[in-house]
Design a protein around this motif. Structure first.
Motif, PDB file in Angstrom:
ATOM      1  N   GLY A   4      15.276   1.314  -6.377  1.00  0.00           N
ATOM      2  CA  GLY A   4      14.104   1.802  -5.670  1.00  0.00           C
ATOM      3  C   GLY A   4      12.803   1.567  -6.409  1.00  0.00           C
ATOM      4  O   GLY A   4      11.839   2.269  -6.194  1.00  0.00           O
ATOM      5  N   SER A   5      12.777   0.598  -7.302  1.00  0.00           N
ATOM      6  CA  SER A   5      11.547   0.340  -8.035  1.00  0.00           C
ATOM      7  C   SER A   5      11.164  -1.124  -7.911  1.00  0.00           C
ATOM      8  O   SER A   5      12.017  -1.990  -7.757  1.00  0.00           O
ATOM      9  CB  SER A   5      11.702   0.715  -9.508  1.00  0.00           C
ATOM     10  N   ILE A   6       9.878  -1.376  -7.956  1.00  0.00           N
ATOM     11  CA  ILE A   6       9.363  -2.739  -7.878  1.00  0.00           C
ATOM     12  C   ILE A   6       8.521  -2.960  -9.127  1.00  0.00           C
ATOM     13  O   ILE A   6       7.575  -2.209  -9.381  1.00  0.00           O
ATOM     14  CB  ILE A   6       8.529  -2.933  -6.610  1.00  0.00           C
ATOM     15  N   PRO A   7       8.840  -3.978  -9.928  1.00  0.00           N
ATOM     16  CA  PRO A   7       8.113  -4.208 -11.176  1.00  0.00           C
ATOM     17  C   PRO A   7       6.632  -4.548 -10.933  1.00  0.00           C
ATOM     18  O   PRO A   7       6.265  -5.097  -9.888  1.00  0.00           O
ATOM     19  CB  PRO A   7       8.840  -5.375 -11.837  1.00  0.00           C
ATOM     20  N   ALA A   8       5.822  -4.225 -11.898  1.00  0.00           N
ATOM     21  CA  ALA A   8       4.375  -4.448 -11.803  1.00  0.00           C
ATOM     22  C   ALA A   8       4.011  -5.896 -11.472  1.00  0.00           C
ATOM     23  O   ALA A   8       3.109  -6.118 -10.657  1.00  0.00           O
ATOM     24  CB  ALA A   8       3.689  -3.997 -13.087  1.00  0.00           C
ATOM     25  N   PRO A   9       4.684  -6.904 -12.052  1.00  0.00           N
ATOM     26  CA  PRO A   9       4.319  -8.282 -11.685  1.00  0.00           C
ATOM     27  C   PRO A   9       4.507  -8.570 -10.185  1.00  0.00           C
ATOM     28  O   PRO A   9       3.687  -9.256  -9.577  1.00  0.00           O
ATOM     29  CB  PRO A   9       5.252  -9.141 -12.529  1.00  0.00           C
ATOM     30  N   LEU A  10       5.552  -8.026  -9.596  1.00  0.00           N
ATOM     31  CA  LEU A  10       5.767  -8.232  -8.164  1.00  0.00           C
ATOM     32  C   LEU A  10       4.721  -7.483  -7.350  1.00  0.00           C
ATOM     33  O   LEU A  10       4.219  -7.994  -6.342  1.00  0.00           O
ATOM     34  CB  LEU A  10       7.166  -7.810  -7.749  1.00  0.00           C
ATOM     35  N   VAL A  39       0.545  -0.130  -2.664  1.00  0.00           N
ATOM     36  CA  VAL A  39      -0.122  -1.384  -3.039  1.00  0.00           C
ATOM     37  C   VAL A  39      -1.012  -1.865  -1.895  1.00  0.00           C
ATOM     38  O   VAL A  39      -2.163  -2.249  -2.104  1.00  0.00           O
ATOM     39  CB  VAL A  39       0.913  -2.466  -3.417  1.00  0.00           C
ATOM     40  N   LEU A  40      -0.481  -1.833  -0.678  1.00  0.00           N
ATOM     41  CA  LEU A  40      -1.249  -2.295   0.468  1.00  0.00           C
ATOM     42  C   LEU A  40      -2.426  -1.380   0.771  1.00  0.00           C
ATOM     43  O   LEU A  40      -3.483  -1.846   1.202  1.00  0.00           O
ATOM     44  CB  LEU A  40      -0.335  -2.439   1.686  1.00  0.00           C
ATOM     45  N   HIS A  41      -2.276  -0.090   0.521  1.00  0.00           N
ATOM     46  CA  HIS A  41      -3.401   0.836   0.708  1.00  0.00           C
ATOM     47  C   HIS A  41      -4.504   0.535  -0.304  1.00  0.00           C
ATOM     48  O   HIS A  41      -5.690   0.599   0.034  1.00  0.00           O
ATOM     49  CB  HIS A  41      -2.941   2.282   0.602  1.00  0.00           C
ATOM     50  N   GLU A  42      -4.140   0.188  -1.530  1.00  0.00           N
ATOM     51  CA  GLU A  42      -5.140  -0.205  -2.524  1.00  0.00           C
ATOM     52  C   GLU A  42      -5.891  -1.448  -2.049  1.00  0.00           C
ATOM     53  O   GLU A  42      -7.102  -1.556  -2.250  1.00  0.00           O
ATOM     54  CB  GLU A  42      -4.479  -0.523  -3.864  1.00  0.00           C
ATOM     55  N   LYS A  43      -5.178  -2.360  -1.424  1.00  0.00           N
ATOM     56  CA  LYS A  43      -5.760  -3.627  -0.975  1.00  0.00           C
ATOM     57  C   LYS A  43      -6.680  -3.427   0.231  1.00  0.00           C
ATOM     58  O   LYS A  43      -7.788  -3.938   0.265  1.00  0.00           O
ATOM     59  CB  LYS A  43      -4.637  -4.606  -0.623  1.00  0.00           C
ATOM     60  N   PHE A  44      -6.207  -2.704   1.237  1.00  0.00           N
ATOM     61  CA  PHE A  44      -6.910  -2.624   2.511  1.00  0.00           C
ATOM     62  C   PHE A  44      -7.569  -1.280   2.805  1.00  0.00           C
ATOM     63  O   PHE A  44      -8.361  -1.193   3.739  1.00  0.00           O
ATOM     64  CB  PHE A  44      -5.939  -2.944   3.658  1.00  0.00           C
ATOM     65  N   GLY A  45      -7.235  -0.239   2.060  1.00  0.00           N
ATOM     66  CA  GLY A  45      -7.769   1.082   2.382  1.00  0.00           C
ATOM     67  C   GLY A  45      -7.319   1.474   3.779  1.00  0.00           C
ATOM     68  O   GLY A  45      -6.161   1.312   4.135  1.00  0.00           O
ATOM     69  N   SER A  46      -8.252   1.942   4.580  1.00  0.00           N
ATOM     70  CA  SER A  46      -7.896   2.328   5.954  1.00  0.00           C
ATOM     71  C   SER A  46      -8.272   1.246   6.957  1.00  0.00           C
ATOM     72  O   SER A  46      -8.205   1.470   8.160  1.00  0.00           O
ATOM     73  CB  SER A  46      -8.590   3.646   6.310  1.00  0.00           C
ATOM     74  N   SER A  47      -8.648   0.049   6.491  1.00  0.00           N
ATOM     75  CA  SER A  47      -9.067  -1.008   7.410  1.00  0.00           C
ATOM     76  C   SER A  47      -7.910  -1.648   8.170  1.00  0.00           C
ATOM     77  O   SER A  47      -8.119  -2.231   9.222  1.00  0.00           O
ATOM     78  CB  SER A  47      -9.849  -2.090   6.665  1.00  0.00           C
ATOM     79  N   ARG A  48      -6.689  -1.561   7.637  1.00  0.00           N
ATOM     80  CA  ARG A  48      -5.510  -2.104   8.326  1.00  0.00           C
ATOM     81  C   ARG A  48      -4.396  -1.074   8.315  1.00  0.00           C
ATOM     82  O   ARG A  48      -4.013  -0.585   7.257  1.00  0.00           O
ATOM     83  CB  ARG A  48      -5.009  -3.374   7.640  1.00  0.00           C
TER      84      ARG A  48
END
Length: 59
Positions: A4-10, A39-48
């Motif tokens: 259940g973990s995803i490494p930082a590089p990924l 990760v996706l929230h950091e990228k897009f915030g609430s725009s997507r």
């Protein structure tokens, strides 16, 4: 075994490439601890809109 973990590089790769994805809602299947959604929230915030689900029932 599922950890259940995803490494930082990924996470960095996903963050970088998510900007090239089509402009639509994003669906994350089997989100687990919601790492990809964060990760996706950091990228897009609430725009997507980003949709996900917990896999607790499968673990």
């Amino acid at each position: 075994m599922f950890h259940g973990s995803i490494p930082a590089p990924l996470r960095s790769i996903i963050y970088e490439h998510a900007g090239t994805w089509p402009e639509s809602d994003i669906y994350v299947g089997c989100s687990g601890n919601m790492t990809i959604k964060r990760v996706l929230h950091e990228k897009f915030g609430s725009s997507r809109p980003v949709h996900g689900n917990d896999i607790q029932a499968y673990s």
